[in-house]
Design a protein around this motif. Structure first.
Motif, short mmCIF file in Angstrom:
data_model
loop_
_atom_site.label_atom_id
_atom_site.label_comp_id
_atom_site.label_asym_id
_atom_site.label_seq_id
_atom_site.Cartn_x
_atom_site.Cartn_y
_atom_site.Cartn_z
N GLN A 9 42.90 44.64 51.29
CA GLN A 9 43.51 45.14 50.54
C GLN A 9 43.75 44.25 49.72
O GLN A 9 44.90 43.40 49.36
N ALA A 10 43.15 43.71 48.98
CA ALA A 10 43.13 42.84 48.01
C ALA A 10 44.01 43.67 46.43
O ALA A 10 44.09 44.44 46.69
N ASP A 11 44.54 42.99 45.96
CA ASP A 11 45.39 42.92 44.74
C ASP A 11 44.72 44.16 43.64
O ASP A 11 44.06 43.25 42.84
N PRO A 12 45.43 45.65 43.46
CA PRO A 12 45.17 46.49 42.25
C PRO A 12 44.68 45.25 41.28
O PRO A 12 43.90 45.71 39.97
N ALA A 13 46.08 44.98 40.81
CA ALA A 13 45.82 44.84 39.08
C ALA A 13 44.75 43.06 39.60
O ALA A 13 43.90 43.54 37.80
N THR A 14 44.45 42.15 40.42
CA THR A 14 43.05 41.58 39.86
C THR A 14 41.78 41.91 39.77
O THR A 14 40.72 41.84 39.06
N VAL A 15 41.63 43.23 41.06
CA VAL A 15 40.39 43.76 40.88
C VAL A 15 40.41 44.52 39.83
O VAL A 15 39.47 44.75 38.93
N ALA A 16 41.25 45.30 38.76
CA ALA A 16 41.31 46.43 37.65
C ALA A 16 40.85 45.32 36.60
O ALA A 16 40.03 45.37 35.81
N ALA A 17 41.71 43.83 36.86
CA ALA A 17 41.65 42.84 35.41
C ALA A 17 39.68 42.28 35.35
O ALA A 17 39.30 41.94 34.77
N GLY A 18 38.94 42.44 36.98
CA GLY A 18 37.82 42.38 37.27
C GLY A 18 36.56 43.24 36.79
O GLY A 18 36.02 43.00 35.87
N LEU A 19 37.49 44.29 36.91
CA LEU A 19 36.32 45.42 36.36
C LEU A 19 36.62 45.42 35.17
O LEU A 19 35.66 45.70 34.78
N THR A 20 37.09 45.63 34.61
CA THR A 20 37.72 45.47 33.12
C THR A 20 36.61 44.56 32.64
O THR A 20 36.06 44.53 31.32
N ALA A 21 36.49 43.43 32.86
CA ALA A 21 35.62 42.14 31.98
C ALA A 21 34.81 42.13 32.80
O ALA A 21 33.80 42.22 31.82
#
Length: 78
Positions: A9-21
């Motif tokens: 259960q990774a932090d959704p904000a971190t995942v979203a930031a990584g995918l955006t980058a």
């Protein structure tokens, strides 16, 4: 039982930031590739135009293509 080292259960904000980058980087690369394709297309058109001009000049000056070398060089071997 699951290992404590596995974080499913990774932090959704971190995942979203990584995918955006990653998406931004991919869009930049796509733009570069499109520009490169455009340069190649332009070069192909330029070469095709030059070839047409050369063919027209060749035809106007006596017909067929001229090649250097002896006539026997054009014959198939074998």
């Amino acid at each position: 039982m699951m290992s404590q080292d596995v974080d499913l259960q990774a932090d959704p904000a971190t995942v979203a930031a990584g995918l955006t980058a990653e998406a931004t980087a991919l869009e930049g690369r796509l733009r570069q590739l499109r520009e490169a394709v455009h340069v190649v297309d332009t070069r192909i058109a330029s070469i095709a135009e030059s070839l047409q001009t050369l063919r027209g000049t060749s035809t106007a000056h006596g017909g067929g293509e001229r090649r250097s070398g002896s006539p026997g060089d054009a014959l198939p071997h074998g």
